[in-house]
Motif scaffolding. Structure first.
Motif, short mmCIF file in Angstrom:
data_model
loop_
_atom_site.label_atom_id
_atom_site.label_comp_id
_atom_site.label_asym_id
_atom_site.label_seq_id
_atom_site.Cartn_x
_atom_site.Cartn_y
_atom_site.Cartn_z
N ALA A 100 49.48 64.19 43.01
CA ALA A 100 48.71 63.62 44.11
C ALA A 100 48.67 62.10 43.96
N LYS A 101 48.73 61.39 45.06
CA LYS A 101 48.68 59.93 45.02
C LYS A 101 47.29 59.45 44.60
N GLU A 102 47.27 58.30 43.96
CA GLU A 102 46.01 57.76 43.46
C GLU A 102 45.03 57.45 44.58
N THR A 103 45.54 57.25 45.78
CA THR A 103 44.68 56.98 46.93
C THR A 103 43.92 58.21 47.38
N GLY A 104 44.36 59.38 46.88
CA GLY A 104 43.73 60.62 47.32
C GLY A 104 44.30 61.15 48.61
N LYS A 105 45.31 60.48 49.16
CA LYS A 105 45.91 60.91 50.43
C LYS A 105 47.37 61.27 50.19
N GLY A 106 47.66 62.55 50.18
CA GLY A 106 49.03 63.00 50.07
C GLY A 106 49.54 63.07 48.65
N PHE A 107 50.82 63.45 48.54
CA PHE A 107 51.48 63.64 47.25
C PHE A 107 52.74 62.80 47.20
N TYR A 108 53.17 62.49 45.99
CA TYR A 108 54.45 61.82 45.83
C TYR A 108 55.57 62.78 46.22
N THR A 109 56.72 62.21 46.57
CA THR A 109 57.83 63.02 47.06
C THR A 109 58.69 63.57 45.93
N ALA A 110 58.41 63.18 44.68
CA ALA A 110 59.19 63.66 43.55
C ALA A 110 58.32 63.68 42.30
N ILE A 111 58.77 64.45 41.30
CA ILE A 111 58.16 64.37 39.98
C ILE A 111 58.69 63.10 39.33
N ARG A 112 57.82 62.19 38.98
CA ARG A 112 58.23 60.85 38.54
C ARG A 112 58.45 60.80 37.03
N VAL A 113 59.24 59.84 36.62
CA VAL A 113 59.56 59.70 35.20
C VAL A 113 58.31 59.39 34.38
N GLU A 114 57.32 58.70 34.97
CA GLU A 114 56.09 58.41 34.25
C GLU A 114 55.37 59.68 33.83
N GLU A 115 55.40 60.68 34.68
CA GLU A 115 54.73 61.94 34.36
C GLU A 115 55.46 62.69 33.26
N VAL A 116 56.79 62.62 33.26
CA VAL A 116 57.55 63.28 32.20
C VAL A 116 57.30 62.58 30.87
N ARG A 117 57.28 61.25 30.87
CA ARG A 117 57.04 60.52 29.63
C ARG A 117 55.65 60.81 29.07
N GLU A 118 54.66 60.92 29.95
CA GLU A 118 53.32 61.27 29.49
C GLU A 118 53.31 62.66 28.86
#
Length: 349
Positions: A100-118
């Protein structure tokens, strides 16, 4: 799904519990037996790629397997494990999805590299509970190039007692190195009776006629049947199904009107369902052409090209927020041209 349940996926269906919730898995007997054999024999690999059409229950089976592994290898009873998994709070479980986007509105269109690294960073730390750790990637298809490569690195050398359950709707488009690092588990659409059981369980008050109509639309995919029940008698889908039955006969204005209806709510369930209907028609067209032998080569090549074009157009429309109506009109025009060409070739034989 209760009103208090957070939205965890961009395409989460209203009134339908997410796959983390305890569900009785219906069908998929062979995949379930294979997973049980791996678990009983203590032969769990580092990664399992669960692949098959969207909406057939791959994630549901993945979370059922996760709960069973936690119960067998951990130190908690089944009920608290199930409750924590459903709440998204079990310490040894990680779920990778479009965030989910940090704004609380909608979702990102892909699984991002930042999430994999975390995720990788967390897996290299001390685990929260006794027993195995499990990572569910739902779906691996949603990774971009960077996140897929980052995930590949840990798949090559997974931490001890860690299992990756990768869910894929299009395994042929994954990195070959990702596929080679996992045991593959092919899953197929359910039978109509099995789909009917899923729909009746999710909507016990639905009229039998509505269930039957949804089953006929589901094509072995319970999710599509659930969407059909939620939509009811959707005009756009009704007209699209009629048009796909014979795209060459109606005037061009017919598919222009259908595009207008479907594009009015580009992110709604009807629009998503329409995409599945179009892709399903193209897949069936390719199957019929392949079954025609040498006489169907031209038809198969055209249908395969159309399939790739449709996937690329839908993906570009999502990523770049392109005009939904124009996307549909262009694709419908291409389908008409394909059908006209096959008619002409048939008449020349």
């Amino acid at each position: 799904m209760s009103l208090e349940t957070e939205q965890r996926e961009p395409d989460q269906l209203a009134g339908v519990d997410p796959p983390e919730y305890p569900h009785a898995v219906i069908g998929h007997q062979q995949p379930r037996e294979r997973l049980s054999a791996l678990l009983d024999g203590g032969r769990l690999p580092g990664g399992i790629l669960m692949h098959g059409p969207r909406g057939i229950g791959k994630a549901t089976l993945a979370f059922q397997l996760a709960r069973e592994i936690f119960e067998r290898t951990g130190d908690e009873a089944a009920t608290p494990v199930a409750e924590q998994v459903a709440a998204g709070g079990y310490p040894n479980l990680r779920v990778l999805r479009k965030a989910a986007k940090e704004t609380g509105k909608g979702f990102y269109t892909a699984i991002r590299v930042e999430e994999v690294r975390e995720l990788v960073d967390r897996l290299h730390k001390t685990r929260g509970r006794a027993g195995h750790r499990i990572v569910v990637v739902d779906a691996i298809d949603d990774c971009n190039v960077s996140s897929a490569n980052a995930l590949l690195k840990i798949l090559e050398e997974p931490p001890p007692e860690t299992l990756f359950l990768l869910i894929s709707h299009r395994p042929g488009q994954l990195l070959p190195t990702i596929r080679s690092r996992c045991q593959q588990l092919a899953m197929r659409p359910l039978g109509d009776d099995e789909v009917r059981q899923v729909l009746a369980k999710a909507h016990p008050d639905a009229a039998p006629a509505d269930i039957d109509a949804a089953v006929s639309l589901a094509a072995g995919r319970p999710r599509r049947g659930l969407e059909a029940l939620l939509l009811g008698n959707a005009e756009g889908l009704t007209r699209l199904r009629q048009w796909l039955g014979d795209p060459a006969t109606p005037p061009a204005a017919t598919h222009l009107a259908i595009a207008d209806i479907l594009a009015a709510d580009r992110d709604g369930a009807q629009a998503r369902f329409a995409r599945d209907l179009v892709l399903g028609w193209l897949a069936e067209e390719a199957r019929q052409a392949a079954g025609a032998g040498p006489a169907g080569r031209s038809r198969l090549a055209s249908a395969s090209e159309l399939w790739e074009k449709a996937l690329a157009m839908f993906e570009d429309a999502d990523i770049y927020n392109l005009d939904a109506r124009q996307t549909l009109v262009t694709l419908f025009d291409a389908i008409r041209k394909h059908v006209f060409k096959q008619i002409q070739l048939s008449e020349q034989r």
